[in-house]
Design an enzyme around this catalytic site. Sequence first.
Site: not given
Length: 220
Positions: A135-137
Amino acid sequence: MNSEHIKDAYLKLVEHVLINGDIIDDERGSTTIECTNLQMHIKNPNGGILYNPLAKENIPKGCVWNEERIRKYSEQLMNPKNKGFIYTYGERLRNNQGIDQITKLISRLNNCKNTRRATAVTWKPEIDFEEEDVPCLILLDFKIRGRKLHVTGVWRSHDIFGAYFANVHGIWNLMRYVAMETQTKVGSLTTHSISAHIYEHDLEAAKKLIELNKKGIRWF
């Protein structure tokens, strides 16, 4: 940085990275230009009763996202089901080891409007330190202040040109849901991008985006 609405926030960030970014090669060998710890405070993502962020006039010319794609992205972010992907934000937020973090934080907000514990995370150490696609978030934090719901999102890695516009619309849609469930109004949305970057292969499209939209916009 500050902005009134989502469209202007997106354009300001793209231009800022284009002007101020440093050249960085990432783990996959992709060349990017990057600014670190870039924060944007969007004062009014909801835009008022008659404002529709998904209307054509509120989607910048040259943007890779259109109304239909943004709508689908927003729906996926709310959906706890994972249809065969390594991860989805909907799954991580709403079915993280069987826990619906959004339902839990809504309950906290309803039990105490001033709580500082209405936070949802997406990172799973037992999985994400071993995978290539992670995940980036990383985090979403919800706070009610002055009868308004304010949200802060933290990204470890943020594709400003290719993903930011859809990311923020997805969170705005989630904000509306949480605000409805807590009987509050949508407040501000703040994004903190630890690595705010634009990929080399997107540079010309990003420059074109700014050229097409800069006229008449008050940037700072």
